[in-house]
Write a protein that holds these residues in place. Structure first.
Motif, PDB file in Angstrom:
ATOM      1  N   HIS A 166       0.870  -1.181   0.000  1.00 50.85           N
ATOM      2  CA  HIS A 166       0.000   0.000   0.000  1.00 50.85           C
ATOM      3  C   HIS A 166       0.905   1.228   0.000  1.00 50.85           C
ATOM      4  O   HIS A 166       1.944   1.231   0.677  1.00 50.85           O
ATOM      5  CB  HIS A 166      -0.862   0.042   1.267  1.00 50.85           C
ATOM      6  N   TRP A 167       0.516   2.265  -0.720  1.00 51.79           N
ATOM      7  CA  TRP A 167       1.310   3.495  -0.678  1.00 51.79           C
ATOM      8  C   TRP A 167       0.454   4.715  -1.003  1.00 51.79           C
ATOM      9  O   TRP A 167      -0.583   4.620  -1.665  1.00 51.79           O
ATOM     10  CB  TRP A 167       2.502   3.424  -1.634  1.00 51.79           C
ATOM     11  N   GLY A 168       0.912   5.844  -0.491  1.00 53.82           N
ATOM     12  CA  GLY A 168       0.265   7.117  -0.776  1.00 53.82           C
ATOM     13  C   GLY A 168       1.236   8.230  -0.422  1.00 53.82           C
ATOM     14  O   GLY A 168       2.317   7.984   0.135  1.00 53.82           O
ATOM     15  N   PHE A 169       0.868   9.472  -0.755  1.00 54.50           N
ATOM     16  CA  PHE A 169       1.713  10.624  -0.452  1.00 54.50           C
ATOM     17  C   PHE A 169       1.038  11.474   0.616  1.00 54.50           C
ATOM     18  O   PHE A 169      -0.128  11.868   0.470  1.00 54.50           O
ATOM     19  CB  PHE A 169       1.974  11.432  -1.723  1.00 54.50           C
ATOM     20  N   MET A 170       1.785  11.752   1.699  1.00 54.06           N
ATOM     21  CA  MET A 170       1.229  12.519   2.811  1.00 54.06           C
ATOM     22  C   MET A 170       1.178  13.996   2.438  1.00 54.06           C
ATOM     23  O   MET A 170       2.074  14.770   2.755  1.00 54.06           O
ATOM     24  CB  MET A 170       2.040  12.306   4.080  1.00 54.06           C
ATOM     25  N   GLU A 171       0.100  14.378   1.781  1.00 53.86           N
ATOM     26  CA  GLU A 171      -0.050  15.745   1.289  1.00 53.86           C
ATOM     27  C   GLU A 171      -1.063  16.547   2.103  1.00 53.86           C
ATOM     28  O   GLU A 171      -1.410  17.666   1.743  1.00 53.86           O
ATOM     29  CB  GLU A 171      -0.440  15.700  -0.191  1.00 53.86           C
ATOM     30  N   GLY A 172      -1.524  15.961   3.199  1.00 50.79           N
ATOM     31  CA  GLY A 172      -2.402  16.655   4.124  1.00 50.79           C
ATOM     32  C   GLY A 172      -2.017  16.294   5.547  1.00 50.79           C
ATOM     33  O   GLY A 172      -1.261  15.345   5.781  1.00 50.79           O
ATOM     34  N   PRO A 173      -2.490  17.040   6.541  1.00 52.07           N
ATOM     35  CA  PRO A 173      -2.128  16.782   7.938  1.00 52.07           C
ATOM     36  C   PRO A 173      -2.732  15.488   8.453  1.00 52.07           C
ATOM     37  O   PRO A 173      -3.710  14.970   7.906  1.00 52.07           O
ATOM     38  CB  PRO A 173      -2.713  17.988   8.674  1.00 52.07           C
ATOM     39  N   PHE A 174      -2.131  14.967   9.527  1.00 49.73           N
ATOM     40  CA  PHE A 174      -2.641  13.758  10.178  1.00 49.73           C
ATOM     41  C   PHE A 174      -2.502  13.909  11.684  1.00 49.73           C
ATOM     42  O   PHE A 174      -1.399  13.986  12.211  1.00 49.73           O
ATOM     43  CB  PHE A 174      -1.879  12.521   9.711  1.00 49.73           C
ATOM     44  N   MET A 183       6.266   9.936   0.266  1.00 52.10           N
ATOM     45  CA  MET A 183       5.533   8.695   0.082  1.00 52.10           C
ATOM     46  C   MET A 183       5.580   7.877   1.367  1.00 52.10           C
ATOM     47  O   MET A 183       6.624   7.761   2.006  1.00 52.10           O
ATOM     48  CB  MET A 183       6.119   7.880  -1.074  1.00 52.10           C
ATOM     49  N   VAL A 184       4.438   7.321   1.737  1.00 51.27           N
ATOM     50  CA  VAL A 184       4.330   6.431   2.891  1.00 51.27           C
ATOM     51  C   VAL A 184       3.926   5.060   2.363  1.00 51.27           C
ATOM     52  O   VAL A 184       2.950   4.936   1.613  1.00 51.27           O
ATOM     53  CB  VAL A 184       3.286   6.948   3.895  1.00 51.27           C
ATOM     54  N   GLU A 185       4.679   4.034   2.734  1.00 51.09           N
ATOM     55  CA  GLU A 185       4.427   2.686   2.239  1.00 51.09           C
ATOM     56  C   GLU A 185       4.142   1.722   3.378  1.00 51.09           C
ATOM     57  O   GLU A 185       4.643   1.886   4.486  1.00 51.09           O
ATOM     58  CB  GLU A 185       5.631   2.163   1.456  1.00 51.09           C
ATOM     59  N   LEU A 186       3.356   0.704   3.071  1.00 51.82           N
ATOM     60  CA  LEU A 186       3.060  -0.366   4.015  1.00 51.82           C
ATOM     61  C   LEU A 186       3.096  -1.684   3.255  1.00 51.82           C
ATOM     62  O   LEU A 186       2.415  -1.832   2.235  1.00 51.82           O
ATOM     63  CB  LEU A 186       1.678  -0.160   4.639  1.00 51.82           C
ATOM     64  N   GLY A 210       2.887   0.239  12.574  1.00 54.00           N
ATOM     65  CA  GLY A 210       3.851   1.297  12.850  1.00 54.00           C
ATOM     66  C   GLY A 210       4.549   1.798  11.599  1.00 54.00           C
ATOM     67  O   GLY A 210       4.994   2.951  11.545  1.00 54.00           O
ATOM     68  N   GLU A 211       4.662   0.940  10.570  1.00 53.99           N
ATOM     69  CA  GLU A 211       5.275   1.361   9.319  1.00 53.99           C
ATOM     70  C   GLU A 211       4.422   2.419   8.623  1.00 53.99           C
ATOM     71  O   GLU A 211       4.944   3.292   7.932  1.00 53.99           O
ATOM     72  CB  GLU A 211       5.488   0.156   8.393  1.00 53.99           C
ATOM     73  N   LEU A 212       3.117   2.338   8.797  1.00 54.53           N
ATOM     74  CA  LEU A 212       2.210   3.352   8.258  1.00 54.53           C
ATOM     75  C   LEU A 212       2.214   4.603   9.129  1.00 54.53           C
ATOM     76  O   LEU A 212       2.459   5.718   8.651  1.00 54.53           O
ATOM     77  CB  LEU A 212       0.796   2.787   8.150  1.00 54.53           C
ATOM     78  N   LEU A 213       1.960   4.420  10.415  1.00 51.01           N
ATOM     79  CA  LEU A 213       1.820   5.571  11.303  1.00 51.01           C
ATOM     80  C   LEU A 213       3.141   6.314  11.490  1.00 51.01           C
ATOM     81  O   LEU A 213       3.155   7.538  11.651  1.00 51.01           O
ATOM     82  CB  LEU A 213       1.268   5.119  12.647  1.00 51.01           C
ATOM     83  N   GLY A 214       4.263   5.596  11.452  1.00 49.14           N
ATOM     84  CA  GLY A 214       5.554   6.256  11.589  1.00 49.14           C
ATOM     85  C   GLY A 214       5.771   7.273  10.484  1.00 49.14           C
ATOM     86  O   GLY A 214       6.287   8.372  10.716  1.00 49.14           O
TER      87      GLY A 214
END
Length: 240
Positions: A166-174, A183-186, A210-214
């Motif tokens: 799974h992957w996406g780009f953190m382009e908004g706040p969390f 890019m954040v990958e899981l 943790g790989e996602l949330l980190g």
């Protein structure tokens, strides 16, 4: 398995066409989701291209269709990929739960991010989130979606074992953390068990949340909070 690309509706997900509207499917956000944005992300960032009709392509489309139904269909009776009466779900070896028990956890992201960590270390706490708040949190941080690809299939039906990304780009706040643009990958493993009618009756996932949330907690903490968006927002309809 009949989960192959279709000329109608979504290219990678079955049961997203006009017949669903005719059959009065109750969609979570009022209408069928549109995956055009995340499909583009998938096509631009995938590392595998499976031949049409291959086992890998069929498994990938099955998983995408399963995710669509879990996130967007309200009534269990409208699910086409699973047998609602037999279906069980398990994360990281936990006791398997029913669809109703999964819904009580908040469904969607909450059931996929269960943890035994003490609350102060959770980063994202499923116990404090609803189905809507969790969906808003992740669609805000991943405005282009969170794409999925199957990397390898180790066995076919009736017990499908596969590796995914799974992957996406953190382009908004969390959760108060500023976007990084990165890019954040899981990565993980999953088992889908099918019955004689090729309906999914059990799903097991194994991965490190943790790989996602980190990746989502690397930005500077700020006063930014998740956007309070109505569940009828077209933006939310377009993501999964």
């Amino acid at each position: 398995m009949a989960y192959s690309s279709s000329s109608e509706g979504d290219k990678y997900r079955s049961y997203l066409n006009e017949s669903d509207e005719v059959n009065n499917i109750q969609w979570r956000f009022g209408s069928p989701p549109n995956y055009d944005v995340v499909n583009k992300l998938f096509e631009q960032g995938k590392t595998k291209t499976w031949p049409a009709g291959s086992l890998e392509e069929k498994v990938q489309n099955l998983v995408k269709t399963w995710e669509m139904e879990m996130f967007h269909k309200v009534n269990f009776s409208d699910y086409k990929t699973v047998d609602p009466n037999k279906y069980r779900f398990s994360l990281n070896g936990r006791e398997a739960i029913t669809l109703e028990e999964k819904r009580k956890l908040g469904g969607g992201y909450n059931s996929l991010l269960q943890t035994s960590l003490p609350e102060k270390f959770r980063g994202y706490n499923p116990a404090e989130e609803t189905a809507d708040s969790s969906h808003i949190a992740f669609t805000t941080t991943f405005p282009r979606g969170f794409a999925l690809e199957v990397l390898q299939v180790y066995s076919g039906p009736p017990v499908i074992v596969y590796k995914f990304r799974h992957w996406g780009f953190m382009e908004g706040p969390f959760k108060g953390y500023a976007p990084t643009g990165e890019m954040v990958e899981l990565f993980g493993m999953s088992i889908f068990e099918l019955d004689e009618q090729l309906k999914v009756v059990k799903v097991e996932f194994f991965y490190d949340r943790g790989e996602l949330l980190g990746g989502l907690m690397k930005g500077n903490p700020s006063e930014i909070s998740t956007v309070d968006t109505s569940s009828t927002c077209p933006f939310l309809k377009s993501t999964g």
